[in-house]
Design an enzyme around this catalytic site. Structure first.
Site, PDB file in Angstrom:
ATOM      1  N   TYR A 150       0.823  -1.214   0.000  1.00  0.00           N
ATOM      2  CA  TYR A 150       0.000   0.000   0.000  1.00  0.00           C
ATOM      3  C   TYR A 150       0.858   1.265   0.000  1.00  0.00           C
ATOM      4  O   TYR A 150       0.403   2.318  -0.423  1.00  0.00           O
ATOM      5  CB  TYR A 150      -0.902   0.035   1.245  1.00  0.00           C
ATOM      6  CG  TYR A 150      -2.242  -0.629   1.081  1.00  0.00           C
ATOM      7  CD1 TYR A 150      -2.345  -1.942   0.642  1.00  0.00           C
ATOM      8  CD2 TYR A 150      -3.414   0.055   1.391  1.00  0.00           C
ATOM      9  CE1 TYR A 150      -3.572  -2.553   0.516  1.00  0.00           C
ATOM     10  CE2 TYR A 150      -4.655  -0.553   1.268  1.00  0.00           C
ATOM     11  CZ  TYR A 150      -4.728  -1.854   0.834  1.00  0.00           C
ATOM     12  OH  TYR A 150      -5.949  -2.452   0.711  1.00  0.00           O
ATOM     13  N   LYS A 193       3.255 -15.195   1.746  1.00  0.00           N
ATOM     14  CA  LYS A 193       3.547 -16.056   0.597  1.00  0.00           C
ATOM     15  C   LYS A 193       5.059 -16.254   0.538  1.00  0.00           C
ATOM     16  O   LYS A 193       5.737 -15.796  -0.396  1.00  0.00           O
ATOM     17  CB  LYS A 193       3.022 -15.407  -0.691  1.00  0.00           C
ATOM     18  CG  LYS A 193       1.508 -15.441  -0.834  1.00  0.00           C
ATOM     19  CD  LYS A 193       0.969 -16.768  -1.336  1.00  0.00           C
ATOM     20  CE  LYS A 193       1.317 -16.991  -2.787  1.00  0.00           C
ATOM     21  NZ  LYS A 193       0.912 -18.355  -3.257  1.00  0.00           N
ATOM     22  N   ASP A 226      -2.770 -17.956   0.440  1.00  0.00           N
ATOM     23  CA  ASP A 226      -3.814 -18.548  -0.408  1.00  0.00           C
ATOM     24  C   ASP A 226      -4.433 -19.763   0.275  1.00  0.00           C
ATOM     25  O   ASP A 226      -5.664 -19.931   0.290  1.00  0.00           O
ATOM     26  CB  ASP A 226      -3.269 -18.900  -1.812  1.00  0.00           C
ATOM     27  CG  ASP A 226      -2.038 -19.805  -1.771  1.00  0.00           C
ATOM     28  OD1 ASP A 226      -1.420 -19.939  -0.688  1.00  0.00           O
ATOM     29  OD2 ASP A 226      -1.693 -20.385  -2.821  1.00  0.00           O
ATOM     30  N   ASP A 281     -12.038  -9.287   4.455  1.00  0.00           N
ATOM     31  CA  ASP A 281     -13.344  -9.244   3.781  1.00  0.00           C
ATOM     32  C   ASP A 281     -13.950 -10.645   3.715  1.00  0.00           C
ATOM     33  O   ASP A 281     -15.153 -10.829   3.922  1.00  0.00           O
ATOM     34  CB  ASP A 281     -13.204  -8.697   2.346  1.00  0.00           C
ATOM     35  CG  ASP A 281     -13.524  -7.206   2.261  1.00  0.00           C
ATOM     36  OD1 ASP A 281     -13.345  -6.506   3.277  1.00  0.00           O
ATOM     37  OD2 ASP A 281     -13.959  -6.739   1.187  1.00  0.00           O
TER      38      ASP A 281
END
Ligand code: IPM
Ligand code: MG
Length: 368
Positions: free
Chosen positions: A142, A192, A225, A253
């Site tokens: 970000y 990851k 993931d 979310d």
């Protein structure tokens, strides 16, 4: 003790509507519990752009820095889609997070019993769910440099940089371990590390902080993931999840929806302690500005009300009063009151945003 100060930034879309209900709740605690707050209001997001040509005026930034806690509604809307990136409503929120250095974003996903049927997952998968996602909020992709859209060999290239220092990883890891000690004592860290160097460093640092200072907490690691998949498969395996800014955005979310509606979930963004011992803090619902339903009395104010409960708990050391407010919300849901986002049963009439706020106040009254 001086009266604690609250800066309200209702923002755009449904922000002002849900915040109106929170103000009822704040008023109730002042009247009935003798807990007065010095409440001030200001603009953020699109409404700030309309007034000042910037999504966050410097004066507002300074007031946010000085407040004991900031309560934010939501930012953004189609009206602002064509604006230059630098003045988009979201930049106002990101500036608040960055300049207040709110590195630990706490996003609880709790499934209220009365709502277990609203999840898209089977009831036994979500009933009783209570997890906490701790999202790093001030770094990563970000904010990493270089960034931008560049011209390269005759075509445009969009670039963002995922960047984490050891210190940034360590401090959010500590926040997660501290929380886990007050809960079931388990942390799962997600990154990851199989494809990203920043993920390798993330895993190493989280493990090192654990081994040095939190051996009593159970730590596991998961690729993000796989974490998303496990969240949908059997979310109750998790207690605290700690992850970076972007993965945290996505995973929270997903976790929110497990509970039935995005309209239910609060969040706290916490930074370092201020001089008065309170952490720098901003509280906001996880949901966005929902422009499609703005101004219609359809929005669910519960996420914003529960964000105020988090403020009581994390900024003002009033855990008992936070419990009281959360129980009031639970009671209202158990009575069958539902805003339009939570309809499903046949013939159920939705209550409006303001009726939901009134119902929570009424439930608070019965708690006395
Ligand atoms: C969130 C939102 C924000 C984010 C947007 C509005 C900038 O999606 O708080 O999750 O991406 O962090
Ligand atoms: Mg998000």
């Amino acid at each position: 003790m001086p009266t604690p100060s609250l800066l309200i930034l209702a923002g755009d879309g449904i922000g002002p509507e849900v915040m109106t209900e929170v103000k009822k709740i704040i008023g109730w605690f002042g009247d009935k519990r003798g807990m007065a707050f010095d409440v001030q209001e200001d603009l953020v997001g699109g409404v700030a752009y309309d007034a000042h040509g910037t999504p966050l005026h410097d004066d507002t930034m300074a007031r946010a820095q000085a407040a004991d806690a900031v309560l934010l509604g939501a930012v953004g809307g189609p009206k602002y889609d064509a604006l230059d990136f630098s003045v988009k409503p979201e930049r106002g929120l990101l500036r608040l997070r960055k300049e207040m250095d709110l590195f630990a974003n706490l996003r609880p996903a709790q499934c209220f019993d009365a709502l277990a049927d609203f999840s898209s997952l089977k009831k036994d998968v979500v009933a009783g769910l209570d997890i906490m996602i701790v999202r790093e909020l001030t770094s990563g992709i970000y904010f990493g440099e270089p960034r931008g859209i560049f011209e390269e060999r005759g075509e445009r290239v969009g670039l963002n940089t995922q960047r984490y220092t050891e210190g940034e990883i360590a401090r959010v890891a500590r926040a997660a371990f501290d929380l886990a000690r007050k809960r079931s004592g388990r942390v799962c860290s997600m990154e990851k590390a199989n494809v990203m160097e920043s993920g390798i460093l993330w895993r190493e640092v989280v493990q090192a902080v654990h081994d040095a200072d939190y051996p009593d907490v159970e730590l596991s690691h998961m690729y993000a993931d796989a974490g998303a998949m496990q969240l949908c498969r059997w979310p109750k395996q998790f207690d605290v999840i700690v992850t970076d800014n972007l993965f945290g955005d996505l995973l929270s979310d997903a976790a929110a929806m497990l509970t039935g509606s995005l309209g239910m979930l609060p969040s706290a963004s916490l930074g370092a302690p201020m001089e008065n011992g309170r952490p720098k803090a901003l509280y906001e619902p996880v949901h966005g500005s929902a422009p499609d339903i703005a101004g219609q009395g359809k929005a669910n104010p519960i996420a914003c009300i529960l964000s105020f409960a988090m403020a009581l708990r994390y900024s003002f050391d009033m855990g008992n009063e936070a419990d009281r407010l959360e129980k009031a919300v639970e009671r209202v849901l158990a009575e069958g009151k539902r805003t339009a986002d939570l309809l499903g049963g046949e013939g159920v009439q939705p209550v409006t945003t303001s009726e939901m706020g009134d119902a929570v106040v009424a439930a608070l009254n019965t708690s006395l």
